[in-house]
Design a protein around this motif. Structure first.
Motif, PDB file in Angstrom:
ATOM      1  N   ALA A 138      -8.834 -65.594 -91.893  1.00 43.30           N
ATOM      2  CA  ALA A 138      -7.450 -66.076 -91.807  1.00 43.30           C
ATOM      3  C   ALA A 138      -6.457 -64.950 -92.073  1.00 43.30           C
ATOM      4  CB  ALA A 138      -7.229 -67.223 -92.784  1.00 43.30           C
ATOM      5  N   ALA A 139      -6.820 -63.996 -92.932  1.00 44.20           N
ATOM      6  CA  ALA A 139      -5.919 -62.875 -93.223  1.00 44.20           C
ATOM      7  C   ALA A 139      -5.618 -62.083 -91.951  1.00 44.20           C
ATOM      8  CB  ALA A 139      -6.524 -61.974 -94.297  1.00 44.20           C
ATOM      9  N   ASP A 140      -6.624 -61.882 -91.116  1.00 48.23           N
ATOM     10  CA  ASP A 140      -6.397 -61.193 -89.843  1.00 48.23           C
ATOM     11  C   ASP A 140      -5.453 -61.993 -88.952  1.00 48.23           C
ATOM     12  OD1 ASP A 140      -8.005 -59.011 -90.438  1.00 48.23           O
ATOM     13  OD2 ASP A 140      -9.796 -59.916 -89.539  1.00 48.23           O
ATOM     14  N   LEU A 141      -5.626 -63.298 -88.942  1.00 49.80           N
ATOM     15  CA  LEU A 141      -4.742 -64.149 -88.139  1.00 49.80           C
ATOM     16  C   LEU A 141      -3.311 -64.099 -88.650  1.00 49.80           C
ATOM     17  CD1 LEU A 141      -7.056 -67.262 -87.718  1.00 49.80           C
ATOM     18  CD2 LEU A 141      -6.722 -65.375 -86.116  1.00 49.80           C
ATOM     19  N   LEU A 142      -3.127 -64.135 -89.960  1.00 54.00           N
ATOM     20  CA  LEU A 142      -1.787 -64.046 -90.535  1.00 54.00           C
ATOM     21  C   LEU A 142      -1.114 -62.722 -90.177  1.00 54.00           C
ATOM     22  CD1 LEU A 142      -2.374 -65.657 -94.034  1.00 54.00           C
ATOM     23  CD2 LEU A 142      -1.026 -66.605 -92.143  1.00 54.00           C
TER      24      LEU A 142
ATOM     25  N   LEU B 101       0.096 -62.969 -86.671  1.00 59.08           N
ATOM     26  CA  LEU B 101       1.284 -63.804 -86.606  1.00 59.08           C
ATOM     27  C   LEU B 101       2.512 -63.058 -87.106  1.00 59.08           C
ATOM     28  CD1 LEU B 101      -0.056 -67.253 -87.825  1.00 59.08           C
ATOM     29  CD2 LEU B 101       0.771 -66.669 -85.537  1.00 59.08           C
ATOM     30  N   ALA B 102       2.360 -62.253 -88.139  1.00 58.91           N
ATOM     31  CA  ALA B 102       3.485 -61.510 -88.692  1.00 58.91           C
ATOM     32  C   ALA B 102       4.054 -60.513 -87.680  1.00 58.91           C
ATOM     33  CB  ALA B 102       3.062 -60.770 -89.963  1.00 58.91           C
ATOM     34  N   ARG B 103       3.245 -60.065 -86.754  1.00 60.93           N
ATOM     35  CA  ARG B 103       3.703 -59.108 -85.736  1.00 60.93           C
ATOM     36  C   ARG B 103       4.175 -59.774 -84.443  1.00 60.93           C
ATOM     37  NH1 ARG B 103      -1.103 -56.772 -87.593  1.00 60.93           N
ATOM     38  NH2 ARG B 103      -2.149 -57.318 -85.649  1.00 60.93           N
ATOM     39  N   ALA B 104       4.105 -61.104 -84.384  1.00 60.00           N
ATOM     40  CA  ALA B 104       4.496 -61.818 -83.165  1.00 60.00           C
ATOM     41  C   ALA B 104       5.991 -61.688 -82.918  1.00 60.00           C
ATOM     42  CB  ALA B 104       4.107 -63.289 -83.276  1.00 60.00           C
TER      43      ALA B 104
END
Length: 141
Positions: free
Chosen positions: A130-134, A137-140
């Motif tokens: 999930a940390a990788d997914l977050l 998302l932060a760079r979206a």
């Protein structure tokens, strides 16, 4: 994804951010300084007042005051750019890096202990994924 689920994720991420902030053992003023030190560390050689203002959402007058305070405290240095003398580069001093590392260390130790005592092995693996997914998302845009 529906808005209600997105709102739940936002609230949970903010709850974790608030907890990590408490673990930093920082008041509002020192937290702002820590955020700025962290941005200087992340940008490295590319840290300029302009990049820092954009990264932290600060007005130039507020940033100038904060940089003066950090410099007076011996946590950063400011120097002219080698190629463009009108530009200023900002860097952490050894003392600034140590202060930042100490706070990061406190937060990391708390988080590692909390994860180790609260989550199962499978939950820990899920959290790492999930940390990788977050991060994505932060760079979206």
């Amino acid at each position: 994804m529906d808005v209600a689920s997105a709102s739940l994720i936002r609230r949970q991420v903010m709850e974790m951010a608030r907890r990590l902030r408490r673990e930093a053992d920082a008041d509002e003023e020192s937290w702002s300084r820590l955020l700025l030190l962290g941005a200087i560390d992340r940008y490295g050689e590319d840290a300029t007042p302009g990049t820092l203002a954009a990264a932290e959402g600060l007005r130039s007058s507020n940033l100038a005051k904060a940089l003066k305070e950090l410099e007076a405290a011996g946590l950063i240095t400011r120097r002219p750019d080698r190629d463009d003398r009108r530009r200023v580069r900002v860097a952490l001093t050894g003392e600034g890096q140590r202060a930042l590392d100490a706070v990061r260390g406190r937060r990391d130790r708390w988080l590692a202990a909390a994860i180790g005592t609260t989550l199962t092995e499978q939950e820990r693996a899920t959290l790492v994924a999930a940390a990788d997914l977050l991060s994505r998302l932060a760079r979206a845009p």
